[in-house]
Scaffold this motif. Structure first.
Motif, PDB file in Angstrom:
ATOM      1  N   VAL A 135       0.852  -1.188   0.000  1.00  0.00           N
ATOM      2  CA  VAL A 135       0.000   0.000   0.000  1.00  0.00           C
ATOM      3  C   VAL A 135       0.889   1.239   0.000  1.00  0.00           C
ATOM      4  O   VAL A 135       1.854   1.326   0.762  1.00  0.00           O
ATOM      5  CB  VAL A 135      -0.942  -0.001   1.218  1.00  0.00           C
ATOM      6  CG1 VAL A 135      -1.792   1.254   1.236  1.00  0.00           C
ATOM      7  CG2 VAL A 135      -1.821  -1.245   1.198  1.00  0.00           C
ATOM      8  N   SER A 136       0.564   2.189  -0.860  1.00  0.00           N
ATOM      9  CA  SER A 136       1.381   3.398  -0.956  1.00  0.00           C
ATOM     10  C   SER A 136       1.380   4.143   0.377  1.00  0.00           C
ATOM     11  O   SER A 136       0.320   4.352   0.977  1.00  0.00           O
ATOM     12  CB  SER A 136       0.844   4.306  -2.058  1.00  0.00           C
ATOM     13  OG  SER A 136       1.508   5.550  -2.041  1.00  0.00           O
ATOM     14  N   PRO A 137       2.544   4.543   0.847  1.00  0.00           N
ATOM     15  CA  PRO A 137       2.586   5.317   2.098  1.00  0.00           C
ATOM     16  C   PRO A 137       1.883   6.666   1.980  1.00  0.00           C
ATOM     17  O   PRO A 137       1.544   7.275   2.987  1.00  0.00           O
ATOM     18  CB  PRO A 137       4.088   5.486   2.361  1.00  0.00           C
ATOM     19  CG  PRO A 137       4.754   5.258   1.048  1.00  0.00           C
ATOM     20  CD  PRO A 137       3.887   4.298   0.299  1.00  0.00           C
ATOM     21  N   LEU A 138       1.663   7.149   0.745  1.00  0.00           N
ATOM     22  CA  LEU A 138       0.967   8.423   0.568  1.00  0.00           C
ATOM     23  C   LEU A 138      -0.496   8.333   0.980  1.00  0.00           C
ATOM     24  O   LEU A 138      -1.133   9.354   1.234  1.00  0.00           O
ATOM     25  CB  LEU A 138       1.066   8.880  -0.888  1.00  0.00           C
ATOM     26  CG  LEU A 138       2.468   9.175  -1.415  1.00  0.00           C
ATOM     27  CD1 LEU A 138       2.400   9.639  -2.856  1.00  0.00           C
ATOM     28  CD2 LEU A 138       3.169  10.207  -0.553  1.00  0.00           C
ATOM     29  N   VAL A 139      -1.041   7.119   1.049  1.00  0.00           N
ATOM     30  CA  VAL A 139      -2.438   6.967   1.461  1.00  0.00           C
ATOM     31  C   VAL A 139      -2.619   7.435   2.895  1.00  0.00           C
ATOM     32  O   VAL A 139      -3.599   8.107   3.232  1.00  0.00           O
ATOM     33  CB  VAL A 139      -2.872   5.499   1.311  1.00  0.00           C
ATOM     34  CG1 VAL A 139      -4.254   5.276   1.905  1.00  0.00           C
ATOM     35  CG2 VAL A 139      -2.863   5.100  -0.161  1.00  0.00           C
ATOM     36  N   ARG A 161      -4.341  -4.494 -18.989  1.00  0.00           N
ATOM     37  CA  ARG A 161      -4.702  -4.959 -17.649  1.00  0.00           C
ATOM     38  C   ARG A 161      -3.550  -5.709 -16.972  1.00  0.00           C
ATOM     39  O   ARG A 161      -3.720  -6.797 -16.429  1.00  0.00           O
ATOM     40  CB  ARG A 161      -5.955  -5.833 -17.679  1.00  0.00           C
ATOM     41  CG  ARG A 161      -7.176  -5.133 -18.239  1.00  0.00           C
ATOM     42  CD  ARG A 161      -8.437  -5.913 -17.988  1.00  0.00           C
ATOM     43  NE  ARG A 161      -8.696  -6.072 -16.560  1.00  0.00           N
ATOM     44  CZ  ARG A 161      -9.229  -5.152 -15.767  1.00  0.00           C
ATOM     45  NH1 ARG A 161      -9.551  -3.964 -16.254  1.00  0.00           N
ATOM     46  NH2 ARG A 161      -9.439  -5.393 -14.487  1.00  0.00           N
ATOM     47  N   THR A 162      -2.383  -5.122 -17.019  1.00  0.00           N
ATOM     48  CA  THR A 162      -1.223  -5.716 -16.338  1.00  0.00           C
ATOM     49  C   THR A 162      -0.642  -4.783 -15.278  1.00  0.00           C
ATOM     50  O   THR A 162       0.390  -5.099 -14.702  1.00  0.00           O
ATOM     51  CB  THR A 162      -0.125  -6.066 -17.352  1.00  0.00           C
ATOM     52  OG1 THR A 162       0.245  -4.896 -18.093  1.00  0.00           O
ATOM     53  CG2 THR A 162      -0.598  -7.142 -18.309  1.00  0.00           C
ATOM     54  N   GLY A 163      -1.284  -3.641 -15.023  1.00  0.00           N
ATOM     55  CA  GLY A 163      -0.821  -2.770 -13.948  1.00  0.00           C
ATOM     56  C   GLY A 163      -0.272  -1.437 -14.382  1.00  0.00           C
ATOM     57  O   GLY A 163       0.243  -0.685 -13.538  1.00  0.00           O
ATOM     58  N   LYS A 164      -0.378  -1.081 -15.671  1.00  0.00           N
ATOM     59  CA  LYS A 164       0.133   0.228 -16.102  1.00  0.00           C
ATOM     60  C   LYS A 164      -0.646   1.351 -15.431  1.00  0.00           C
ATOM     61  O   LYS A 164      -0.074   2.358 -15.026  1.00  0.00           O
ATOM     62  CB  LYS A 164       0.028   0.380 -17.619  1.00  0.00           C
ATOM     63  CG  LYS A 164       0.879  -0.567 -18.426  1.00  0.00           C
ATOM     64  CD  LYS A 164       0.904  -0.198 -19.887  1.00  0.00           C
ATOM     65  CE  LYS A 164      -0.479  -0.056 -20.485  1.00  0.00           C
ATOM     66  NZ  LYS A 164      -1.278  -1.288 -20.399  1.00  0.00           N
ATOM     67  N   GLY A 165      -1.970   1.173 -15.339  1.00  0.00           N
ATOM     68  CA  GLY A 165      -2.788   2.216 -14.724  1.00  0.00           C
ATOM     69  C   GLY A 165      -2.421   2.475 -13.279  1.00  0.00           C
ATOM     70  O   GLY A 165      -2.410   3.620 -12.831  1.00  0.00           O
ATOM     71  N   ILE A 186      -2.984   1.721  -4.609  1.00  0.00           N
ATOM     72  CA  ILE A 186      -3.885   2.804  -4.200  1.00  0.00           C
ATOM     73  C   ILE A 186      -5.272   2.402  -4.681  1.00  0.00           C
ATOM     74  O   ILE A 186      -5.503   2.275  -5.886  1.00  0.00           O
ATOM     75  CB  ILE A 186      -3.465   4.157  -4.807  1.00  0.00           C
ATOM     76  CG1 ILE A 186      -2.031   4.516  -4.390  1.00  0.00           C
ATOM     77  CG2 ILE A 186      -4.418   5.261  -4.368  1.00  0.00           C
ATOM     78  CD1 ILE A 186      -1.510   5.794  -5.034  1.00  0.00           C
ATOM     79  N   GLU A 187      -6.184   2.180  -3.771  1.00  0.00           N
ATOM     80  CA  GLU A 187      -7.512   1.635  -4.088  1.00  0.00           C
ATOM     81  C   GLU A 187      -8.171   2.395  -5.238  1.00  0.00           C
ATOM     82  O   GLU A 187      -8.192   3.634  -5.263  1.00  0.00           O
ATOM     83  CB  GLU A 187      -8.406   1.692  -2.846  1.00  0.00           C
ATOM     84  CG  GLU A 187      -9.797   1.126  -3.059  1.00  0.00           C
ATOM     85  CD  GLU A 187      -9.770  -0.342  -3.459  1.00  0.00           C
ATOM     86  OE1 GLU A 187     -10.307  -0.666  -4.530  1.00  0.00           O
ATOM     87  OE2 GLU A 187      -9.189  -1.148  -2.704  1.00  0.00           O
ATOM     88  N   ASP A 188      -8.730   1.623  -6.200  1.00  0.00           N
ATOM     89  CA  ASP A 188      -9.383   2.258  -7.345  1.00  0.00           C
ATOM     90  C   ASP A 188     -10.663   1.555  -7.764  1.00  0.00           C
ATOM     91  O   ASP A 188     -11.267   1.941  -8.774  1.00  0.00           O
ATOM     92  CB  ASP A 188      -8.422   2.305  -8.539  1.00  0.00           C
ATOM     93  CG  ASP A 188      -7.995   0.915  -9.001  1.00  0.00           C
ATOM     94  OD1 ASP A 188      -8.166  -0.037  -8.223  1.00  0.00           O
ATOM     95  OD2 ASP A 188      -7.499   0.801 -10.133  1.00  0.00           O
ATOM     96  N   HIS A 211     -13.232  -0.137  -5.130  1.00  0.00           N
ATOM     97  CA  HIS A 211     -14.302   0.040  -4.152  1.00  0.00           C
ATOM     98  C   HIS A 211     -14.505   1.514  -3.805  1.00  0.00           C
ATOM     99  O   HIS A 211     -15.619   1.921  -3.476  1.00  0.00           O
ATOM    100  CB  HIS A 211     -14.004  -0.770  -2.890  1.00  0.00           C
ATOM    101  CG  HIS A 211     -13.814  -2.232  -3.171  1.00  0.00           C
ATOM    102  ND1 HIS A 211     -14.835  -3.060  -3.563  1.00  0.00           N
ATOM    103  CD2 HIS A 211     -12.698  -3.020  -3.144  1.00  0.00           C
ATOM    104  CE1 HIS A 211     -14.389  -4.292  -3.740  1.00  0.00           C
ATOM    105  NE2 HIS A 211     -13.089  -4.297  -3.501  1.00  0.00           N
ATOM    106  N   TYR A 212     -13.451   2.283  -3.856  1.00  0.00           N
ATOM    107  CA  TYR A 212     -13.529   3.728  -3.620  1.00  0.00           C
ATOM    108  C   TYR A 212     -12.282   4.348  -4.221  1.00  0.00           C
ATOM    109  O   TYR A 212     -11.339   3.644  -4.613  1.00  0.00           O
ATOM    110  CB  TYR A 212     -13.653   4.042  -2.123  1.00  0.00           C
ATOM    111  CG  TYR A 212     -12.483   3.571  -1.298  1.00  0.00           C
ATOM    112  CD1 TYR A 212     -11.370   4.386  -1.073  1.00  0.00           C
ATOM    113  CD2 TYR A 212     -12.484   2.293  -0.731  1.00  0.00           C
ATOM    114  CE1 TYR A 212     -10.290   3.946  -0.328  1.00  0.00           C
ATOM    115  CE2 TYR A 212     -11.415   1.843   0.016  1.00  0.00           C
ATOM    116  CZ  TYR A 212     -10.326   2.669   0.215  1.00  0.00           C
ATOM    117  OH  TYR A 212      -9.263   2.230   0.950  1.00  0.00           O
ATOM    118  N   ASP A 213     -12.260   5.671  -4.316  1.00  0.00           N
ATOM    119  CA  ASP A 213     -11.125   6.378  -4.907  1.00  0.00           C
ATOM    120  C   ASP A 213     -10.099   6.681  -3.823  1.00  0.00           C
ATOM    121  O   ASP A 213     -10.202   7.690  -3.116  1.00  0.00           O
ATOM    122  CB  ASP A 213     -11.595   7.672  -5.589  1.00  0.00           C
ATOM    123  CG  ASP A 213     -10.477   8.353  -6.362  1.00  0.00           C
ATOM    124  OD1 ASP A 213      -9.378   7.781  -6.437  1.00  0.00           O
ATOM    125  OD2 ASP A 213     -10.701   9.454  -6.899  1.00  0.00           O
ATOM    126  N   GLY A 214      -9.114   5.788  -3.708  1.00  0.00           N
ATOM    127  CA  GLY A 214      -8.093   6.003  -2.694  1.00  0.00           C
ATOM    128  C   GLY A 214      -7.164   7.146  -2.999  1.00  0.00           C
ATOM    129  O   GLY A 214      -6.428   7.611  -2.120  1.00  0.00           O
TER     130      GLY A 214
END
Length: 796
Positions: free
Chosen positions: A369-373, A413-417, A629-631, A633-636
């Motif tokens: 999980v990104s520490p920026l969260v 769908r390999t994680g670029k986003g 960064i959650e994308d 269930h909600y906009d993390g």
């Protein structure tokens, strides 16, 4: 100190140095000086001059310039540090720290943890095999009974001494049939055997042994009768142990080439053994990387460096190297029964030393999980870089954006986003970066970033052409500044005046294949495909703009050799590849020959979402997994972007708060703004408003000039101003035309005067000759540009 040639005595204080350089030509002097420097370069002082090794002669016996009969006197002049020569460098003796005297297990918690894990693994390993060991013990006991019984019978019947002789006699008798001597020999040997056996049975030791065995059996039966079989089993243990030991010894004596009956598989050689000297050495031998007679040497102890990982430093034998280990990495992983991405091998302090890191479980199994969260703090895109993920060792990996061009690619769908999400969130927290985001497919995926984007729009090839033209214009402007300052490139200290311009072109393949027509540069009457023009612009920017604090980042899926412009790829020194579909796609992103160098993005497991191979500063060829960064269930990212906007707004760097050269260019070229995603933040450009972008009046005036024109009439200026802001510059209801024109003229003159306050420049309308021959009131482009430059260079 003085040395003399053979046959000559020292003459005391009557000598003076003779400078032989007076007798040499220039070439000889240069050679001598070079030799002298080379001779003393390795000395502690490292001081060389022409006085090193001079020649002296007795001055009272010979005229100047002659050597005399005494010959040469070679004199080495002592250096006097006080006379200008540098003092000798004192090399400090290495000091021994107290840690050098203490065993590593006592001072290293990582070493103790690795040792504890090794012990726990050994205990579990042998416990799982306890049934095998128990069977081997019973087998050894059976061998003890069998061999013991046979040996006792052989001893008390003397068969152990006479069996071979009797067998030989019988064989001789068979060869000499009918001879009496053969029968007599056999009978005599048997008689001796019976006599020897009888004598042995009457010895004291057999009698005592038989009595002891009888007593032991009797006691065993009595205990079994009174206390049961369990207690009898306890009494029986010594006899069983003796039989097992005897059977093990006898089997080894009789069959030295076979594996001992009771043997234990070493835990360090098991397939699931933790990393250690024995396990690693065994794997190297099984893979044929080192000889069976060779061994590796540990440097220190293995250290537990993660929840399930161990690291150790080893020195390899001569026949093995780091390159060979990397080439056989898949085989080594197979030997340890792990996946190749769980193993990492790096070079050590010298060529024969390597650092081996191995995890016993998937190091990427749990998302990072990104520490920026939890803590969206200010970032440093230039120096430290933006955190994009963690490598297999759990170490953070940062993408530095100083003087680079960036390429990100991989299959759909390999994680670029997610990688792009980490990057934009981090960039939003650095106010020194102007984010220009051009979404190639679905701008809705990026709408949440719009508030920190200086420019953001959806798939619009013509607008991207205009954006890249604006960046080129800004690049040439910055290049002129560098030329005037006699500098080669901008540095971090220039970011306040020249922020980092980062153009992110997402799904670049959608743009480069665009067929919309745009004017051809240099010949506006002709058109060309927007995709071709975009490729030209990207290559031009990649060729020189990185040193000007201007960076272009391309992202693409399913890349091939024709997707990325060749010159851009050659100039991009930061590349990231998520999982690809083939080696061709991997090479298209990373570099030609990347797969041959072990950078095999197409081998990344499909289930490992967010994994990528990065080829960037500080992580060459590193396998990472992007931060999460959650994308769904909600906009993390929302709180991170909100923190980024607040940080930018506090410093006057939010979109619309500063004079944006690029967006002003877009407004002049298209009449629409895309700052912060346009008027509604959706990525759709719209008519600019003061709340969105405050264009300086001189830049607004320049926008009134038709494309390629060097003059503009006041009527066209009023129309352009009214289109920009009708409430302010448009003709009011009931307002007469003359009054309207006078009002706009006064208002325009007042704002121009305010913009040029403190500068020697002035700008007033004048009569200009138009192409049709008319001479209306208006402005010349050269005058307006000169006034704008004066205003921008105004220190006040």
């Amino acid at each position: 100190m003085t040395e003399h040639t053979s046959g000559h005595a020292h003459q005391g204080d009557d000598e003076q140095p003779l400078d032989l350089t007076a007798f040499m030509d220039a070439d000889e002097l240069d050679r001598l000086a070079a030799d002298a420097r080379a001779a003393v370069r390795g000395t502690p002082a490292g001081y060389a001059d022409m006085t090193t090794g001079t020649v002296s002669y007795p001055q009272h016996t010979h005229p100047a310039g002659t050597l005399g009969d005494e010959g040469l006197v070679i004199e080495q002049l002592d250096q006097d540090p006080g006379a200008g020569a540098p003092a000798p460098v004192k090399v400090p003796r290495p000091r021994t720290a107290w840690q050098d005297w203490v065993p590593e297990l006592l001072i290293s918690a990582e070493a103790r943890l690795a040792r504890r894990r090794a012990i726990e693994h050994a205990a579990a390993h042998h416990t799982r095999r306890s049934h095998l060991y128990l069977g081997r013990l019973f087998k050894a006991g059976w061998y003890g009974i069998r061999y013991g019984t046979g040996n006792l019978v052989g001893h008390f019947t003397a068969a152990d001494s006479y069996a071979d002789d009797i067998a030989k006699a019988k064989a001789a008798k068979a060869r000499k049939i009918g001879e009496a001597s053969g029968n007599d020999w056999v009978r005599a040997l048997k008689a001796e055997k019976r006599a020897e056996g009888k004598a042995r049975r009457h010895e004291t030791l057999p009698v005592l042994g038989a009595a002891g065995a009888t007593s032991y059996v009797a006691a065993l039966l009595a205990v079994a009768q009174v206390w049961g079989l369990i207690m009898a089993g306890v009494i029986l243990l010594p006899a069983m142990a003796a039989l097992m030991a005897y059977g093990q010894r006898e089997h080894a004596r009789r069959h030295p080439d076979l594996t001992p009956v009771v043997h234990f598989e070493p835990a360090t050689l098991a397939a699931d053994a933790p990393l250690g000297k024995d396990s690693f050495e065994s794997a190297l031998k099984r893979m044929g990387l080192i000889k069976e007679t060779s061994e590796i040497h540990l440097v220190g102890l293995p250290r537990a460096v993660a929840i399930s990982a161990v690291e150790m430093t080893v020195e390899l034998p001569d026949e093995c190297s780091l390159a060979a280990l990397v080439a056989k990495k898949d085989k080594l992983a197979q030997a340890f029964r792990i996946r190749p991405e769980w193993l990492d091998i790096r070079d050590g302090e010298h060529s024969a030393q390597v650092v081996v890191w191995m995890a016993s479980a998937n190091p990427f199994g749990t998302p990072f999980v990104s520490p920026l969260v939890d803590e969206p703090v200010r970032q440093d895109a230039w120096g430290k870089g933006i955190l994009i993920g963690f490598n297999r060792r759990g170490e953070p990996v940062y993408l530095k954006l100083a003087h680079v061009m960036v390429l990100l690619g991989g299959a759909s769908r390999t994680g670029k986003g997610m990688l792009l999400r980490n990057l934009i969130c981090g960039l939003g927290l650095d106010p020194r970066v102007n984010i220009r985001l051009a979404a190639g497919a679905k701008p809705g995926e990026h709408m949440g970033y719009s508030s920190v984007c200086a420019t953001f729009f959806g798939r619009n090839p013509r607008r991207l052409v205009a954006l890249l033209d604006a960046l080129l214009a800004e690049a040439y402007r910055r290049e002129d500044v560098l030329a005037r300052q006699r500098r080669a490139k901008f540095s971090e200290k220039d970011l306040a005046e020249f922020p980092l311009e980062l153009a992110i072109i997402d799904e670049f393949a959608q743009y480069i294949t665009a067929t919309e027509l745009v004017p051809r540069p240099g010949d506006p009457e002709k058109a060309m495909k927007a995709g071709d023009r975009i490729a030209e612009q990207v290559e031009e920017l990649a060729g020189f703009a990185a040193a000007l604090n201007i960076t272009v980042m391309l992202t693409t899926q399913d890349p091939d050799a024709g997707t990325i412009p060749r010159k851009f790829k050659n100039n991009s020194n930061a590349r990231v590849a998520t999982r690809t579909r083939s080696a061709v796609q991997t090479n298209a992103i990373l570099a030609d020959g990347a797969t041959g160098a072990g950078l095999r993005a197409h081998d990344i497991p499909q289930e490992l979402r967010g994994a990528a191979i990065v080829d960037i500063d500080g992580a060459d060829g590193e396998l990472i997994r992007s931060c999460f960064i959650e994308d769904e269930h909600y906009d993390g990212a929302e709180p991170i972007i909100a923190a980024g906007y607040a940080l930018r707004a506090a410093e006057g760097r939010a979109p619309g708060q500063f004079a944006d050269q690029v967006e002003e260019w877009l407004i002049r070229a298209t009449g629409e703004t895309s700052a912060a995603g346009g008027p509604n933040g959706s990525g759709r450009p719209g008519r600019p408003a003061a709340a969105v972008i405050a264009a300086p009046i001189l830049d607004l005036l320049l926008g009134a000039f038709p494309e390629g024109a060097d003059r503009v009439a006041m009527a066209d200026v009023r129309k352009h101003l009214a289109d920009y802001d009708a409430d302010r510059w448009g003709q009011g209801d009931g307002e007469e035309r003359p009054a309207y024109e006078a009002r706009v003229g006064k208002q325009l003159a007042a704002e121009i005067e305010e913009a040029l306050a403190g500068t020697p420049a002035a700008l007033e309308s004048k009569q200009v000759r138009m192409p049709d021959g008319k001479r209306p009131t208006g402005y010349l482009r050269a005058d307006v540009e000169a006034a704008r430059n004066a205003a921008r260079n105004n220190p006040n």
